[in-house]
Design a protein around this motif. Structure first.
Motif, PDB file in Angstrom:
ATOM      1  N   THR A   7       0.834  -1.204   0.000  1.00 39.12           N
ATOM      2  CA  THR A   7       0.000   0.000   0.000  1.00 39.12           C
ATOM      3  C   THR A   7       0.870   1.256   0.000  1.00 39.12           C
ATOM      4  OG1 THR A   7      -1.775  -1.170   1.141  1.00 39.12           O
ATOM      5  CG2 THR A   7      -1.811   1.236   1.256  1.00 39.12           C
ATOM      6  N   LEU A   8       1.931   1.243   0.790  1.00 37.31           N
ATOM      7  CA  LEU A   8       2.844   2.381   0.824  1.00 37.31           C
ATOM      8  C   LEU A   8       3.526   2.555  -0.531  1.00 37.31           C
ATOM      9  CD1 LEU A   8       4.293   4.678   2.258  1.00 37.31           C
ATOM     10  CD2 LEU A   8       5.877   2.972   3.211  1.00 37.31           C
ATOM     11  N   LEU A   9       3.932   1.464  -1.148  1.00 32.42           N
ATOM     12  CA  LEU A   9       4.544   1.566  -2.476  1.00 32.42           C
ATOM     13  C   LEU A   9       3.574   2.108  -3.505  1.00 32.42           C
ATOM     14  CD1 LEU A   9       6.925  -1.462  -3.060  1.00 32.42           C
ATOM     15  CD2 LEU A   9       7.471   0.951  -2.788  1.00 32.42           C
ATOM     16  N   MET A  10       2.334   1.686  -3.433  1.00 34.40           N
ATOM     17  CA  MET A  10       1.326   2.218  -4.358  1.00 34.40           C
ATOM     18  C   MET A  10       1.203   3.736  -4.191  1.00 34.40           C
ATOM     19  SD  MET A  10       0.129  -0.260  -6.202  1.00 34.40           S
ATOM     20  CE  MET A  10      -1.450   0.301  -6.762  1.00 34.40           C
ATOM     21  N   GLU A  11       1.218   4.199  -2.958  1.00 33.45           N
ATOM     22  CA  GLU A  11       1.158   5.633  -2.691  1.00 33.45           C
ATOM     23  C   GLU A  11       2.382   6.334  -3.277  1.00 33.45           C
ATOM     24  OE1 GLU A  11       0.974   8.660   1.149  1.00 33.45           O
ATOM     25  OE2 GLU A  11       0.585   6.529   1.466  1.00 33.45           O
ATOM     26  N   CYS A  12       3.556   5.744  -3.093  1.00 34.32           N
ATOM     27  CA  CYS A  12       4.789   6.327  -3.638  1.00 34.32           C
ATOM     28  C   CYS A  12       4.760   6.350  -5.155  1.00 34.32           C
ATOM     29  CB  CYS A  12       6.011   5.543  -3.150  1.00 34.32           C
ATOM     30  SG  CYS A  12       6.334   5.740  -1.387  1.00 34.32           S
ATOM     31  N   TRP A  13       4.284   5.279  -5.766  1.00 32.78           N
ATOM     32  CA  TRP A  13       4.200   5.230  -7.226  1.00 32.78           C
ATOM     33  C   TRP A  13       3.258   6.314  -7.752  1.00 32.78           C
ATOM     34  CZ3 TRP A  13       3.513  -0.763  -7.420  1.00 32.78           C
ATOM     35  CH2 TRP A  13       4.764  -1.383  -7.283  1.00 32.78           C
ATOM     36  N   GLN A  14       2.155   6.523  -7.050  1.00 33.83           N
ATOM     37  CA  GLN A  14       1.223   7.571  -7.468  1.00 33.83           C
ATOM     38  C   GLN A  14       1.863   8.947  -7.369  1.00 33.83           C
ATOM     39  OE1 GLN A  14      -2.202   6.856  -5.013  1.00 33.83           O
ATOM     40  NE2 GLN A  14      -2.987   5.235  -6.339  1.00 33.83           N
ATOM     41  N   VAL A  15       2.599   9.187  -6.301  1.00 31.38           N
ATOM     42  CA  VAL A  15       3.294  10.465  -6.139  1.00 31.38           C
ATOM     43  C   VAL A  15       4.329  10.631  -7.249  1.00 31.38           C
ATOM     44  CG1 VAL A  15       4.938  11.725  -4.673  1.00 31.38           C
ATOM     45  CG2 VAL A  15       2.890  10.696  -3.654  1.00 31.38           C
ATOM     46  N   ALA A  16       5.112   9.595  -7.504  1.00 30.89           N
ATOM     47  CA  ALA A  16       6.146   9.664  -8.541  1.00 30.89           C
ATOM     48  C   ALA A  16       5.526   9.894  -9.922  1.00 30.89           C
ATOM     49  CB  ALA A  16       6.992   8.392  -8.532  1.00 30.89           C
ATOM     50  N   HIS A  17       4.435   9.208 -10.188  1.00 35.88           N
ATOM     51  CA  HIS A  17       3.759   9.362 -11.477  1.00 35.88           C
ATOM     52  C   HIS A  17       3.232  10.791 -11.642  1.00 35.88           C
ATOM     53  CE1 HIS A  17       1.401   8.332 -15.002  1.00 35.88           C
ATOM     54  NE2 HIS A  17       0.317   8.813 -14.407  1.00 35.88           N
ATOM     55  N   HIS A  18       2.578  11.273 -10.625  1.00 41.76           N
ATOM     56  CA  HIS A  18       2.041  12.641 -10.657  1.00 41.76           C
ATOM     57  C   HIS A  18       3.183  13.648 -10.791  1.00 41.76           C
ATOM     58  CE1 HIS A  18      -1.357  15.424  -9.557  1.00 41.76           C
ATOM     59  NE2 HIS A  18      -0.331  16.200  -9.338  1.00 41.76           N
ATOM     60  N   TYR A  19       4.277  13.389 -10.099  1.00 38.42           N
ATOM     61  CA  TYR A  19       5.446  14.277 -10.171  1.00 38.42           C
ATOM     62  C   TYR A  19       6.011  14.299 -11.590  1.00 38.42           C
ATOM     63  CZ  TYR A  19      10.137  16.078  -9.438  1.00 38.42           C
ATOM     64  OH  TYR A  19      11.291  16.805  -9.533  1.00 38.42           O
ATOM     65  N   ARG A  20       6.159  13.127 -12.209  1.00 43.35           N
ATOM     66  CA  ARG A  20       6.667  13.066 -13.588  1.00 43.35           C
ATOM     67  C   ARG A  20       5.734  13.787 -14.558  1.00 43.35           C
ATOM     68  NH1 ARG A  20       7.878   7.863 -12.011  1.00 43.35           N
ATOM     69  NH2 ARG A  20       6.081   7.040 -13.097  1.00 43.35           N
ATOM     70  N   LEU A  21       4.440  13.606 -14.354  1.00 38.03           N
ATOM     71  CA  LEU A  21       3.464  14.314 -15.214  1.00 38.03           C
ATOM     72  C   LEU A  21       3.580  15.818 -15.044  1.00 38.03           C
ATOM     73  CD1 LEU A  21       0.215  12.156 -14.922  1.00 38.03           C
ATOM     74  CD2 LEU A  21       1.724  12.387 -16.905  1.00 38.03           C
TER      75      LEU A  21
END
Length: 107
Positions: A87-101
């Motif tokens: 769950t924590l990794l999913m949150e991090c991936w979402q942050v990273a994805h949003h950051y890249r966008l």
């Protein structure tokens, strides 16, 4: 189930060892992002809190890997803990994805 004919310790080694390596890799990447970049859509306190959670999880994964190796794969990890890490990794991936966008929109 894949490898269902293996004895339990071997099954743990086949499944858990690479999973722990993946957790360590992704938590390390997440930590790096959170330490080195300003995430514009997170408040400073939110970013710091996420970084602290990632560092705690990374330390837990490393400790689990050490214990797993020291016992030659004779220990497991509670499913609830694995789900918390996931769950924590999913949150991090979402942050990273949003950051890249957000970075690609700035370019």
């Amino acid at each position: 189930m894949l490898h269902s004919n293996l004895p339990e310790p071997q099954l743990l080694k086949v499944l858990l060892e690479p999973l722990l390596e993946d957790f360590q890799y992704w938590f390390t990447r997440s930590r790096s992002l959170l330490q080195t970049e300003v995430i514009p859509f997170l408040e400073v306190a939110q970013q710091q809190a996420l970084l602290e959670r990632v560092e705690t999880a990374l330390n837990d994964v490393i400790a689990t890997q050490s214990l797993f190796r020291a016992t030659d794969g004779q220990v497991g990890v509670d499913t609830q803990v694995l789900m918390q890490w996931h769950t924590l990794l999913m949150e991090c991936w979402q942050v990273a994805h949003h950051y890249r966008l957000s970075k690609s929109c700035d370019a």
